[in-house]
Design an enzyme around this catalytic site. Structure first.
Site, mmCIF file in Angstrom:
data_model
loop_
_atom_site.group_PDB
_atom_site.id
_atom_site.type_symbol
_atom_site.label_atom_id
_atom_site.label_comp_id
_atom_site.label_asym_id
_atom_site.label_seq_id
_atom_site.Cartn_x
_atom_site.Cartn_y
_atom_site.Cartn_z
ATOM 1 N N MET A 172 0.682 -1.144 -0.427
ATOM 2 C CA MET A 172 -0.064 -0.028 -0.167
ATOM 3 C C MET A 172 1.412 0.945 -0.124
ATOM 4 O O MET A 172 0.642 2.210 0.547
ATOM 5 C CB MET A 172 -1.057 -0.242 1.732
ATOM 6 N N GLY A 173 2.405 1.069 -0.346
ATOM 7 C CA GLY A 173 3.139 2.381 -0.326
ATOM 8 C C GLY A 173 3.681 3.024 1.001
ATOM 9 O O GLY A 173 3.786 1.617 1.536
ATOM 10 N N ALA A 174 4.169 3.922 1.012
ATOM 11 C CA ALA A 174 4.861 4.157 1.857
ATOM 12 C C ALA A 174 6.178 3.154 2.197
ATOM 13 O O ALA A 174 6.491 3.172 3.801
ATOM 14 C CB ALA A 174 3.918 4.729 3.472
ATOM 15 N N LEU A 175 6.680 2.993 1.416
ATOM 16 C CA LEU A 175 7.632 1.539 1.712
ATOM 17 C C LEU A 175 8.470 2.025 2.145
ATOM 18 O O LEU A 175 9.665 3.808 2.166
ATOM 19 C CB LEU A 175 8.430 1.361 -0.250
ATOM 20 N N HIS A 176 9.144 1.043 2.938
ATOM 21 C CA HIS A 176 10.280 1.423 4.401
ATOM 22 C C HIS A 176 10.998 0.128 3.623
ATOM 23 O O HIS A 176 10.714 -0.570 3.035
ATOM 24 C CB HIS A 176 9.270 1.128 5.646
ATOM 25 N N HIS B 233 9.489 -3.158 4.039
ATOM 26 C CA HIS B 233 8.496 -3.734 2.380
ATOM 27 C C HIS B 233 9.904 -4.636 1.205
ATOM 28 O O HIS B 233 10.343 -5.269 0.391
ATOM 29 C CB HIS B 233 8.159 -2.377 1.500
HETATM 30 O O1 PAF Z 1 -0.360 -5.684 3.808
HETATM 31 C C1 PAF Z 1 -0.372 -5.338 2.965
HETATM 32 O O2 PAF Z 1 -0.078 -3.631 2.758
HETATM 33 C C2 PAF Z 1 -1.912 -4.659 2.553
HETATM 34 O O3 PAF Z 1 -2.825 -5.481 3.380
HETATM 35 C C3 PAF Z 1 -1.587 -5.835 1.073
HETATM 36 C C4 PAF Z 1 -1.710 -7.048 0.883
HETATM 37 C C5 PAF Z 1 -0.482 -5.362 0.089
HETATM 38 C C6 PAF Z 1 -3.320 -5.713 0.447
HETATM 39 O O4 PAF Z 1 -3.686 -4.229 0.466
#
Ligand code: PAF
Length: 278
Positions: free
Chosen positions: A27-31, A34
């Protein structure tokens, strides 16, 4: 790296892939958490796809959908540097029609713990993960792996069950929790913590450390472990501390190799979760 915003563009781009595909939905805001999934996907596959989509159906009314951190430019840079081939960033209109079929999470895994606190959250999460997996699988890669963090242990258990129940041709790869040097599990929600709250938040990982010590001393009784953990969790508002097996059934005795210790707590207005797999 190609950034695609529509489903047509995504399918066209993945049609050129040869060999295995690794997929990291986010869902973005990568850290760094991720990034560790992306790195593992890069190492194990010929091509890597990352999606960034703040999925509205997994937010409940009154939750922080609008406030959810969005950092698209920085995220794209991170993906590019990490060697991602395709970054997929659709809109909600592209991913959903009105009046769709829904997937309902099963009672045992879906309505306890996170499910109790966030009823309907897992239904929405499964719905979007199913859609995303089907899109990436569309061009039939020779092997298809999707990477999920163990931090969201209940989410991981439900996705694994959905893939099995719906015969989706993908291998789910569970990835270890990434922590800051001081032990705090990385999460996009950590951005909401003030300096003082961040210090208080450390009691979550400290309580799990306490549980490890007890297990190492051969204390396997779950109620004793929970009591001891709660003694560490004094500066946060505890929502639950629980020990379950890998199928998310509560247990009375630790089963080594088949136990997850889960904790959820509020620090100020921020809700945090953490866990330990033993
Ligand atoms: O874990 C998440 O960031 C979300 O639940 C996912 C798996 C991307 C689904 O929207």
């Amino acid at each position: 790296m190609i950034t695609v915003n529509t489903i047509d563009e995504l399918l066209k781009a993945t049609s050129t892939f040869k060999g295995s595909v690794g997929f990291v939905p986010t869902m973005g805001a990568l850290h760094e958490g991720h990034l560790s999934l992306i790195r593992q996907a890069r190492k194990e596959n010929d091509s890597v796809v990352v999606s960034i989509f703040v999925n509205p159906t997994q937010f409940l009314e009154g939750e922080d959908l609008d406030a959810y951190p969005r950092k698209e430019e920085a995220d794209a840079k991170i993906c590019e540097l990490a060697g991602v081939d395709i970054l997929f960033m659709p809109t909600a209109q592209m991913m959903y029609e009105k009046d769709e079929l829904s997937i309902i999470a099963p009672a045992i895994r879906g309505f306890i713990l996170e499910g109790t606190k966030r009823p309907g959250h897992f239904d929405g999460m499964l719905q979007i993960v199913m859609k995303l997996l089907n899109l990436i699988a569309y061009n039939k890669p020779s092997a298809f792996r999707a990477y999920f963090g163990k931090k969201d242990a209940q989410q991981l258990a439900l996705i694994t069950q959905m893939v099995k129940n719906y015969f989706i041709n993908v291998q789910i790869v569970p990835c270890d929790i990434v922590r800051d040097k001081d032990g705090l599990a990385l999460s996009s929600r950590n951005l909401y913590l003030s300096k003082e709250e961040r210090v208080r938040a450390l009691s979550l990982s400290r309580s799990l450390k306490r549980a490890t010590e007890l297990v190492m001393q051969k204390e396997f009784d779950t109620s004793t472990i929970i009591t001891e953990m709660k003694k560490v969790l004094t500066e946060v508002e505890v929502e639950y501390v629980v020990l379950v097996n890998r199928e998310f059934k509560p247990i009375e005795q630790v089963e080594l190799g088949n136990t997850i210790i889960l904790v959820a707590a509020k620090v100020g207005t921020t809700r945090l979760i953490d866990n330990l797999w033993i």
